[in-house]
Motif scaffolding. Structure first.
Motif, short mmCIF file in Angstrom:
data_model
loop_
_atom_site.label_atom_id
_atom_site.label_comp_id
_atom_site.label_asym_id
_atom_site.label_seq_id
_atom_site.Cartn_x
_atom_site.Cartn_y
_atom_site.Cartn_z
N GLU A 1 0.96 -1.27 -0.01
CA GLU A 1 -0.21 -0.07 0.18
C GLU A 1 0.78 1.38 0.11
OE1 GLU A 1 -0.26 -2.39 2.47
OE2 GLU A 1 -1.85 -3.49 1.93
N GLY A 2 0.19 2.37 -0.63
CA GLY A 2 1.14 3.50 -0.68
C GLY A 2 0.94 4.73 0.46
N CYS A 3 0.49 4.29 1.53
CA CYS A 3 0.05 5.42 2.57
C CYS A 3 1.02 5.79 3.28
CB CYS A 3 -0.96 4.62 3.36
SG CYS A 3 -0.57 3.17 4.42
N PHE A 4 2.20 5.74 3.23
CA PHE A 4 3.47 5.85 3.93
C PHE A 4 4.15 7.29 3.62
CE2 PHE A 4 3.42 1.33 4.10
CZ PHE A 4 2.60 1.15 5.53
N GLN A 5 3.28 8.27 3.45
CA GLN A 5 4.03 9.59 3.05
C GLN A 5 4.64 10.21 4.23
OE1 GLN A 5 4.23 10.59 -0.11
NE2 GLN A 5 2.93 8.79 -0.82
N LYS A 6 5.78 10.94 4.07
CA LYS A 6 6.51 11.80 5.04
C LYS A 6 5.57 12.76 5.62
CE LYS A 6 10.17 14.73 5.83
NZ LYS A 6 11.66 15.08 5.19
N ALA A 7 5.53 12.63 6.94
CA ALA A 7 4.72 13.35 8.20
C ALA A 7 3.44 12.88 8.40
CB ALA A 7 4.66 14.82 7.59
N THR A 8 3.20 11.83 7.82
CA THR A 8 1.83 11.15 8.20
C THR A 8 1.79 10.61 9.39
OG1 THR A 8 1.69 10.64 5.75
CG2 THR A 8 0.19 9.28 7.33
N ASP A 9 0.91 10.84 10.30
CA ASP A 9 0.67 10.18 11.57
C ASP A 9 0.13 8.82 11.41
OD1 ASP A 9 0.95 12.51 12.91
OD2 ASP A 9 -0.97 13.35 12.74
N CYS A 10 0.77 7.99 12.22
CA CYS A 10 0.43 6.40 12.03
C CYS A 10 0.44 5.85 13.66
CB CYS A 10 1.39 5.89 11.15
SG CYS A 10 3.07 6.10 11.75
N MET A 11 0.19 4.56 13.62
CA MET A 11 0.44 3.83 14.81
C MET A 11 1.56 2.75 14.34
SD MET A 11 -1.53 4.82 17.23
CE MET A 11 -1.67 3.54 18.38
N ALA A 12 2.31 2.44 14.86
CA ALA A 12 3.51 1.47 14.73
C ALA A 12 3.79 0.64 16.21
CB ALA A 12 4.65 2.22 14.13
N ILE A 13 4.60 -0.49 15.77
CA ILE A 13 4.79 -1.40 16.87
C ILE A 13 6.33 -0.77 17.28
CG2 ILE A 13 5.67 -3.43 17.65
CD1 ILE A 13 3.32 -4.94 16.13
N PHE A 14 6.52 -0.52 18.37
CA PHE A 14 7.59 0.20 18.76
C PHE A 14 8.82 -1.10 18.91
CE2 PHE A 14 10.87 1.67 21.99
CZ PHE A 14 11.02 2.96 21.69
N PRO A 15 9.87 -0.76 18.44
CA PRO A 15 10.97 -2.00 18.15
C PRO A 15 11.04 -2.81 19.52
CG PRO A 15 11.68 -0.01 17.09
CD PRO A 15 10.39 0.41 18.03
N GLU A 16 11.32 -4.22 19.33
CA GLU A 16 11.23 -5.06 20.56
C GLU A 16 10.36 -4.84 21.45
OE1 GLU A 16 15.29 -4.87 22.15
OE2 GLU A 16 16.18 -4.35 20.18
N ARG B 1 16.17 14.79 22.33
CA ARG B 1 15.96 14.43 20.74
C ARG B 1 15.34 13.09 20.41
NH1 ARG B 1 22.44 14.70 19.71
NH2 ARG B 1 22.01 13.35 21.30
N THR B 2 14.40 13.09 19.52
CA THR B 2 13.57 12.06 19.21
C THR B 2 14.39 11.13 18.06
OG1 THR B 2 11.74 13.09 19.60
CG2 THR B 2 11.36 11.32 18.60
N PRO B 3 14.75 9.92 18.20
CA PRO B 3 15.49 9.10 17.32
C PRO B 3 14.55 8.65 16.05
CG PRO B 3 15.12 7.95 19.17
CD PRO B 3 14.59 9.43 19.40
N HIS B 4 15.08 8.69 14.88
CA HIS B 4 14.38 7.90 13.89
C HIS B 4 14.21 6.30 14.22
CE1 HIS B 4 14.33 11.37 11.31
NE2 HIS B 4 15.56 11.64 11.65
N ARG B 5 13.38 5.77 14.15
CA ARG B 5 13.44 4.21 14.14
C ARG B 5 12.90 3.45 12.98
NH1 ARG B 5 14.81 3.04 19.50
NH2 ARG B 5 14.25 4.73 20.85
N ARG B 6 13.60 2.47 12.76
CA ARG B 6 12.88 1.70 11.50
C ARG B 6 11.98 0.59 12.01
NH1 ARG B 6 16.53 2.21 7.16
NH2 ARG B 6 18.44 3.48 7.43
N VAL B 7 10.96 0.60 11.30
CA VAL B 7 9.92 -0.48 11.67
C VAL B 7 9.49 -1.16 10.51
CG1 VAL B 7 7.63 -0.56 12.53
CG2 VAL B 7 9.30 1.12 13.39
N PRO B 8 9.45 -2.54 10.35
CA PRO B 8 8.94 -3.19 9.29
C PRO B 8 7.51 -2.67 8.71
CG PRO B 8 9.95 -4.88 10.74
CD PRO B 8 9.94 -3.41 11.51
N SER B 9 7.41 -2.61 7.43
CA SER B 9 6.24 -1.81 6.98
C SER B 9 4.88 -2.58 7.38
CB SER B 9 6.02 -1.98 5.58
OG SER B 9 6.20 -3.08 4.74
#
Length: 85
Positions: A19-34, A74-82
């Motif tokens: 899906e193409g709903c991951f535009q920069k600055a989009t609010d979302c819910m994501a699983i926090f790493p680990e 500072r808020t770090p950038h975190r990588r989350v599987p799509s």
């Protein structure tokens, strides 16, 4: 621990990455790493599309989570599987 029951109309399927709903600055819910918990986040970088066979997919989304500041504020950038966004 508290169980919250939702009607099916409030349940959303997790993304497959196609899906193409991951535009920069989009609010979302994501699983926090680990963890296994969803938290509020904002997409912080435009995702990179890659081919998975013949289907273009987003492998991971880079987000900043709310209330995730380090000692310097500072808020770090975190990588989350799509599939977890």
């Amino acid at each position: 621990s508290k169980l919250i029951r939702l009607p099916w109309s409030h349940v959303m399927r997790l993304s497959s990455g196609a899906e193409g709903c991951f535009q920069k600055a989009t609010d979302c819910m994501a699983i926090f790493p680990e963890t296994t918990s969803f938290y509020r986040a904002k997409v912080s970088k435009s995702p990179v599309w890659k081919l998975s066979g013949t289907t273009p997919m987003i492998q991971e989304v880079i987000v900043k989570f709310e209330d995730d500041e380090d000692d310097q504020g500072r808020t770090p950038h975190r990588r989350v599987p799509s599939r977890y966004v």
